[in-house]
Design a protein around this motif. Structure first.
Motif, mmCIF file in Angstrom:
data_model
loop_
_atom_site.group_PDB
_atom_site.id
_atom_site.type_symbol
_atom_site.label_atom_id
_atom_site.label_comp_id
_atom_site.label_asym_id
_atom_site.label_seq_id
_atom_site.Cartn_x
_atom_site.Cartn_y
_atom_site.Cartn_z
ATOM 1 N N HIS A 1 0.874 -1.178 0.000
ATOM 2 C CA HIS A 1 0.000 0.000 0.000
ATOM 3 C C HIS A 1 0.910 1.226 0.000
ATOM 4 O O HIS A 1 1.513 1.547 1.021
ATOM 5 C CB HIS A 1 -0.863 -0.046 1.258
ATOM 6 N N PRO A 2 1.049 1.922 -1.136
ATOM 7 C CA PRO A 2 2.022 3.019 -1.189
ATOM 8 C C PRO A 2 1.764 4.092 -0.132
ATOM 9 O O PRO A 2 0.617 4.346 0.208
ATOM 10 C CB PRO A 2 1.830 3.605 -2.588
ATOM 11 N N GLU B 1 10.906 2.577 3.049
ATOM 12 C CA GLU B 1 9.516 2.236 2.737
ATOM 13 C C GLU B 1 9.337 1.981 1.238
ATOM 14 O O GLU B 1 8.644 1.047 0.826
ATOM 15 C CB GLU B 1 8.637 3.396 3.197
ATOM 16 N N ALA B 2 9.989 2.810 0.429
ATOM 17 C CA ALA B 2 9.924 2.640 -1.028
ATOM 18 C C ALA B 2 10.517 1.297 -1.441
ATOM 19 O O ALA B 2 10.000 0.617 -2.334
ATOM 20 C CB ALA B 2 10.659 3.786 -1.715
ATOM 21 N N PHE C 1 8.090 -1.453 -0.725
ATOM 22 C CA PHE C 1 7.058 -1.453 -1.770
ATOM 23 C C PHE C 1 7.593 -2.135 -3.030
ATOM 24 O O PHE C 1 6.916 -2.981 -3.624
ATOM 25 C CB PHE C 1 6.636 -0.010 -2.071
#
Lengths: 382, 382
Positions: free
Chosen positions: B263-264, B364-365, B368
């Motif tokens: 979930h971006p 976080e990126a 993802f």
């Protein structure tokens, strides 16, 4: 639009012909000037209701830290802002249908009123957003119930009440779980934004007591019964004017960097996070502009569809993303501004830096959310 | 695996039977111990080649700031690390097929060597990543050509050479475009990480001259011609052991919070960004573990498929995401650590806070990106 039953003149009684479309006449069922008049009357009535409520509750509840009941001055102020925005927006979009002298004299007054009424709430919401973010960044546990007091509810009618994620949790006054830096940053922001909010509160109170305001309120009271349409308005199709508003919106959206925004974690929003320029991010301005144009488009849609129109959920979602974009952009700027306070501790500055970047990250997330909702949008069928 | 033609003993000459699968024998074409022996010999040969290259180039090019040619000590050191990791990983995955005394004595030595050789490069890459981020955050313009000097190339063979986005640009030594805070933060990081790097360089040089290293190198030299397989290994199917390695990987991936990661802008990575705990984020550990297990799985895949196996692009992509995750996690920790330096200016601390949050955003990126590549992955058909 549930308030419309309070309108002393039932707008539906003014419909011409058997068409179910409100205010349609003589143009094959197309909405004409009467629909605009109905809408403006309803908004003016809502303004007067909210103003009465504000006067009744505002005196007992007091200033920005007063107790907030179910019909509190915060609700009343929000209803006032809502109505003023809608009247102002409709005057803009449907200008050719309205008496030019009247609408040209009204528009700057409505803009002044709208801006004055918005400031106090904006500072309160900004502080709440930043304190929430500090708690989230500190890994603090949030209570399940909203806090009262400093919390003043969502910023606008469309301010993502059901949004997921940690930011939707309410802030607690307790700073026991924060590090020294985060606690000091929170205290600094609280001091600065509460001061700004208190000043805005005084300014708004002064404005509401001014002769300038009374003149606007008198005009709106007249509007609740008599809308100064041009003679041609009753047979003029509203749709080309609404389409023009939509065209301005779609043009502005087309100019946005949506391909980048649709690529998660593009790291664009923070690109000037340490830029020497202390001004608000210039990259945000086109998004703010789209936010305003989207709102005008939504109001024009409301005028055309009448009181019983279903809410266009996709337009609403796109608007919420842009509200979030604006709020995060301003919160990031406030954190950066606080970091320029002389003689703060390095730990405070560090926490403000993390906070600034977090809010710029939110800006980027909001652009992504807008891009996602816009892609789903069937533009042209509002 | 292009280096395998340098192997003095052609591994393909050892194939048993007409099967095209290397090292298969008597089990219906399944890869057996000989395939493992081929692989270990090839990696040992590659180690010896890299060591010779390192000795030839390292003496002329000098320390960490020496001129970097096409066959520089950086390339040689990378090739050394590559080979050591593969030998070490294969000993782990295919332990039952190898002489237990030999492999148990080798494994801690290989771990020591791998760790010692990795440090210098890790500090250099971390500094480069952080300075690049500071430039990006300052809105500075990057040159199109990679800078030499401090830049030491990508961290590992799989370190996203073609990754898009501003972070892929090289750093410039010029800090003229930075704000005071960003420039001071950059100078502080450069001082601290260059010191750490120089120490690691000395440690690595000492290690390469030690009797402990010579003992490991002698063992690897023997391995290049003679792999100590168990008697049963030549008829043991390698696939159950490779499957077990894959099973450990998929179990670890299953335990990751992949729904959130997919979930971006979930804002999870920064959740403890201002936590009082100065330790590395505990939420990163399971991802680091998956990174190691993915590597073991990839090496087992290499053993089974032989020298001519096509690269599994999806495994590679997933591994690159986890490399990026690890690098960003460590860079964020270095920024936070630098912010705890006594007597720094608030502007420096602010810039380090923005930088820390930026790198946690990168974490976080990367999660993802891993989630995206993993969803595409057809697990079970490596």
């Amino acid at each position: 639009m549930a308030q419309q039953h309070l309108d002393p003149t039932d707008p539906r009684s003014r419909h011409v012909g058997p068409s179910p479309t409100p205010g349609s006449a003589g143009t094959g069922g197309a909405p004409v000037g009467d629909a605009l008049a109905d809408y403006l009357r309803a908004q003016a009535t809502e303004f007067l209701r909210a103003l009465r409520l504000h006067r009744e509750t505002g005196t007992t509840a007091g200033g920005p830290n007063g107790a907030a009941g179910p019909e509190d001055p915060v609700d009343a102020a929000r209803a006032l802002r809502r109505a003023v925005r809608r009247i102002s927006g409709s005057l803009h979009t449907f200008r050719p249908l309205l008496d030019p002298d009247w609408s040209e004299s009204m528009r700057p007054e409505l803009a002044w009123l709208s801006g004055t009424l918005a400031m106090e709430h904006a500072y309160a919401a900004r502080l709440e957003r930043l304190l929430l973010a500090l708690h989230r960044l500190s890994g603090a546990v949030f209570p399940a119930q909203p806090a009262v007091g400093a919390a003043v509810g969502s910023r606008s009618a469309g301010a993502e009440p059901g949004a997921a994620g940690p930011a939707a949790h309410p802030v607690t006054p307790d700073r026991g779980n924060l590090t020294v830096g985060a606690a000091k940053a929170g205290a600094l922001l609280e001091r600065q934004l509460t001061l700004a909010r208190t000043r805005s509160h005084s300014t708004a109170l002064q404005a509401l007591g001014s002769s300038r305001f009374h003149a606007v309120a008198d005009h709106i009271a007249v509007l609740a019964s008599e809308v100064p349409l041009t003679p041609a308005a009753t047979t003029t199709d509203l749709r080309p004017l609404a389409s023009a508003a939509e065209g301005r919106l779609t043009d502005a959206v087309t100019a946005l960097p949506l391909v980048t925004a649709g690529h998660p974690y593009n790291a664009e929003a923070l690109i000037h996070g340490l830029s020497p320029d202390p001004a608000p991010h210039p990259q945000d301005a086109p998004w703010h502009q789209v936010r305003l144009l989207l709102r005008l488009h939504r109001y024009a849609h409301e005028v055309l569809q009448g009181a019983d129109a279903p809410v266009n959920v996709r337009l609403l979602t796109a608007g919420q993303a842009l509200d979030r974009h604006r709020d995060a952009s301003e919160a990031a700027a406030a954190a950066a501004q606080a970091a320029r306070t002389p003689r703060i501790a390095p730990a405070t500055a560090y926490a403000l830096g993390v906070l600034h970047a977090d809010q710029r990250h939110e800006v980027e997330a909001a652009r992504f959310a807008f891009q996602q909702s816009w892609q789903k949008q069937t533009v042209g069928t509002p």
